[in-house]
Enzyme design. Structure first.
Site, short mmCIF file in Angstrom:
data_model
loop_
_atom_site.label_atom_id
_atom_site.label_comp_id
_atom_site.label_asym_id
_atom_site.label_seq_id
_atom_site.Cartn_x
_atom_site.Cartn_y
_atom_site.Cartn_z
N LYS A 1 0.82 -1.22 0.00
CA LYS A 1 0.00 0.00 0.00
C LYS A 1 0.85 1.26 0.00
O LYS A 1 0.45 2.28 -0.55
CB LYS A 1 -0.90 0.03 1.24
CG LYS A 1 -2.11 -0.88 1.17
CD LYS A 1 -2.88 -0.77 2.48
CE LYS A 1 -3.84 -1.91 2.69
NZ LYS A 1 -5.06 -1.80 1.91
N GLU B 1 -2.03 6.68 8.45
CA GLU B 1 -2.78 7.42 7.45
C GLU B 1 -3.85 8.23 8.18
O GLU B 1 -4.49 7.70 9.11
CB GLU B 1 -3.44 6.43 6.48
CG GLU B 1 -3.79 7.02 5.14
CD GLU B 1 -4.28 5.97 4.18
OE1 GLU B 1 -3.48 5.47 3.36
OE2 GLU B 1 -5.49 5.63 4.24
N GLU C 1 -8.91 2.38 -6.00
CA GLU C 1 -9.85 2.73 -4.94
C GLU C 1 -9.56 4.12 -4.38
O GLU C 1 -8.40 4.46 -4.11
CB GLU C 1 -9.76 1.69 -3.81
CG GLU C 1 -10.14 0.29 -4.25
CD GLU C 1 -10.31 -0.69 -3.10
OE1 GLU C 1 -11.06 -1.67 -3.27
OE2 GLU C 1 -9.69 -0.50 -2.03
N GLU D 1 -5.82 2.63 -2.62
CA GLU D 1 -4.98 1.52 -3.07
C GLU D 1 -5.43 1.05 -4.44
O GLU D 1 -6.48 1.47 -4.93
CB GLU D 1 -5.05 0.35 -2.08
CG GLU D 1 -6.42 -0.28 -1.98
CD GLU D 1 -6.38 -1.67 -1.34
OE1 GLU D 1 -5.31 -2.26 -1.19
OE2 GLU D 1 -7.47 -2.18 -1.02
N ASN E 1 -6.15 -2.52 -6.63
CA ASN E 1 -6.26 -3.98 -6.60
C ASN E 1 -5.98 -4.53 -8.00
O ASN E 1 -6.63 -4.13 -8.97
CB ASN E 1 -7.64 -4.41 -6.12
CG ASN E 1 -7.83 -4.09 -4.66
OD1 ASN E 1 -6.90 -4.19 -3.87
ND2 ASN E 1 -9.01 -3.66 -4.28
N ARG F 1 -6.48 -7.27 -9.76
CA ARG F 1 -7.20 -8.52 -10.06
C ARG F 1 -8.63 -8.16 -10.41
O ARG F 1 -9.02 -7.00 -10.30
CB ARG F 1 -7.22 -9.39 -8.80
CG ARG F 1 -7.77 -8.60 -7.62
CD ARG F 1 -8.02 -9.45 -6.40
NE ARG F 1 -8.02 -8.68 -5.18
CZ ARG F 1 -9.03 -7.98 -4.70
NH1 ARG F 1 -10.16 -7.91 -5.36
NH2 ARG F 1 -8.94 -7.31 -3.56
P1 ADP Z 1 -8.07 -3.21 2.41
O1 ADP Z 1 -6.97 -3.36 1.41
O2 ADP Z 1 -7.82 -4.00 3.66
O3 ADP Z 1 -9.43 -3.41 1.83
P2 ADP Z 1 -8.31 -0.30 2.16
O4 ADP Z 1 -7.15 0.59 2.29
O5 ADP Z 1 -8.81 -0.57 0.77
O6 ADP Z 1 -8.00 -1.69 2.90
O7 ADP Z 1 -9.51 0.25 3.01
C1 ADP Z 1 -10.68 -0.48 3.30
C2 ADP Z 1 -11.72 0.43 3.91
O8 ADP Z 1 -11.22 1.03 5.11
C3 ADP Z 1 -12.11 1.62 3.04
O9 ADP Z 1 -13.09 1.28 2.09
C4 ADP Z 1 -12.63 2.60 4.08
O10 ADP Z 1 -13.92 2.28 4.52
C5 ADP Z 1 -11.68 2.37 5.24
N1 ADP Z 1 -10.53 3.30 5.16
C6 ADP Z 1 -9.33 3.05 4.62
N2 ADP Z 1 -8.51 4.13 4.72
C7 ADP Z 1 -9.24 5.07 5.34
C8 ADP Z 1 -8.96 6.41 5.76
N3 ADP Z 1 -7.77 6.97 5.56
N4 ADP Z 1 -9.94 7.10 6.40
C9 ADP Z 1 -11.15 6.54 6.62
N5 ADP Z 1 -11.47 5.29 6.27
C10 ADP Z 1 -10.53 4.55 5.63
#
Ligand code: ADP
Length: 454
Positions: free
Chosen positions: A118, A203, A277, A291, A293, A295
């Site tokens: 990430k 973050e 995303e 991030e 993905n 796939r």
């Molecule tokens: P993963 O790879 O585990 O799915 P992500 O980074 O894609 O993790 O985040 C998954 C979810 O977590 C997001 O859809 C959101 O709901 C929450 N999230 C991630 N980063 C943040 C952030 N900086 N602030 C608020 N919510 C977040």
């Protein structure tokens, strides 16, 4: 490149069945692999050939790279599709497949590797002028002395994230400085055991957020997008309901994200299906990269239904050289589609998984013109505790959002799912909730409304 004749699917459940369907459409022979627990599974029945690969525990079957490659060679498969989850974002697996002379249906191992971290992905996004959430350097055991300085730069509340994390695992919400160190240490140790890499970073936490993502498809020299999906209905950072297009999104934000996603894909000469995303700060209407993905995504059907595309077949066609580019102006978004994930779990008991035999599994009002039921199960199958408890995806299409919601509700409220506990009525309650109906769901929706939803 030569045409693919026989394709092995290194996966199970609904996505294995989805890939088998694409194979049938393209005239490719399909090979399923299965563990002890999946001997009776639908993907085994639907494939042209199936091979037992070991015990139920996925570490000894669906995640066993050596075994899967051996089977692929034994049956003479000339391509491997990894689905999502399991080995789909394992760059070493992708490299091993390619090295053994088998076509890998997915992006290059380099893309998988750089986007799989990430924090590296954030750096790539920054270089491609894509806005990212304010964040920190990465932390391992060597540089914990910098933790508090970095945290005050990022600001509280914040999230501690595992660099190698995924699937909502390896993320901790920290409200105040006193709790930081313990959260970092706990996330490092969880990340080490779950992902084999203990690095974490901080973050900024966005309190009122929507999750909006862009489906892209890259051809190395140029990428196109297939518009956005809103995946804000989540529980524990995991998606439950997704829809396309995203409701109540300004054109400025939508086009900003689409352009940023394509720019990012182009900056790494991305090949194949991918998802970029973003998190959208509802208070400021500002979006940030989260991030990428590398796939096919669980929620790809809503994109297929609203753009009239077949992303899984396109992945295969790209891999065999039949699809070399696409014109963005030929891709249109029409109507509205919503997907909900049906789980074998008990909402009344903190959504605990509920394995057992599916005594009834029947969907009325599932007119195939508007409804897709994607599942790897049928009546009398056993839902075992070994894998993800998702048992089906129910997807509805409508000319507009209201239409899609009411079609989806008709299927959910007339479905018969018995023998196990499921989240069926929880899903209906989400769709019936006024916030959902108004298209105003944020990622806090489930937590804040849990009493009315269960
Ligand atoms: P993963 O790879 O585990 O799915 P992500 O980074 O894609 O993790 O985040 C998954 C979810 O977590 C997001 O859809 C959101 O709901 C929450 N999230 C991630 N980063 C943040 C952030 N900086 N602030 C608020 N919510 C977040």
């Amino acid at each position: 490149m030569k045409p693919i004749k026989k394709l092995l699917i290194a996966n199970r459940g609904e996505i294995a069945c989805r890939v088998i369907r694409a194979c049938k459409k393209l005239g490719i022979s399909s090979v399923a692999v299965y563990s002890d627990a999946d001997a009776e599974a639908l993907h085994v029945k639907q494939a042209d050939e199936s091979v037992h690969i070991g015990p139920s525990k996925s570490a000894h079957s669906y995640l066993d790279i050596g075994k899967i490659l051996t089977v692929a060679k034994q049956v003479g498969a000339d391509a491997i599709h990894p689905g999502y989850g399991f080995l789909s974002e394992n760059a070493d697996f992708a490299a091993a497949v390619i090295k053994s002379g088998i076509v890998w249906i997915g992006p290059s191992p380099a893309s998988i590797r750089e986007m799989g971290d990430k924090q590296k992905a954030r750096d790539i996004a920054i270089a491609a002028h894509v806005p990212v959430v304010p964040g920190s350097i990465r932390f391992n055991s060597d540089n914990m002395d910098k933790l508090h300085t970095e945290a005050s730069r990022v600001g509280f509340p914040l999230l501690v994230k595992a660099a190698a994390g995924g699937g909502g695992i390896g993320m901790k919400h920290v409200l105040k400085p006193e709790d930081l160190q313990a959260a970092v240490i706990a996330t490092q140790s969880l990340a080490k055991s779950a992902f084999g890499n203990s690095d974490v970073f901080l973050e900024k936490y966005i309190p009122n957020a929507r999750h909006v993502e862009i489906q892209i498809f890259g051809f190395a020299d140029s990428a196109v997008h297939f518009y956005e999906r809103d995946c804000s209905t989540q529980r524990r950072f995991q998606k439950i309901i997704e829809e396309a297009p995203a409701p109540n999104l300004s054109q400025e934000v939508r086009y900003g994200m689409l352009k940023a996603a394509v720019g990012l894909a182009n900056s790494v000469r991305y090949q194949g299906a991918g998802t970029v995303e973003f998190i959208l700060d509802v208070d400021t209407d500002t979006y940030y990269f989260l991030e990428m993905n590398t796939r096919i995504q669980v929620e790809h059907p809503i994109t297929e239904m609203t753009t009239g595309s077949d992303l899984v077949s396109m992945q295969i066609q790209l891999a065999q050289g039949d699809l070399v580019s696409m014109d963005q102006t030929s891709i249109h978004q029409m109507g509205h589609a919503i997907e909900c994930r049906l789980y074998a779990e008990n909402p009344a008991k903190q959504f605990m998984p509920s394995p057992g035999v599916l005594e009834q599994f029947d969907f009325a009002y599932a007119n195939p013109a508007f409804i897709r039921i994607e599942t790897g199960y049928e009546m009398q199958n056993e839902i075992t505790p070994f894998y993800d408890p998702m048992i089906a995806k129910i997807i509805a299409y409508g000319d507009n959002r209201e239409n899609a919601v009411s079609r989806l509700l008709a299927v959910l409220e007339n479905a018969k799912v018995e023998g196990i506990k499921s989240n069926l009525s929880f899903l209906s309650a989400c769709l019936r909730n006024p916030l959902f109906q108004q298209g105003e769901v944020t990622t806090n929706f489930v937590t804040e409304n849990i009493k009315n939803l269960t």
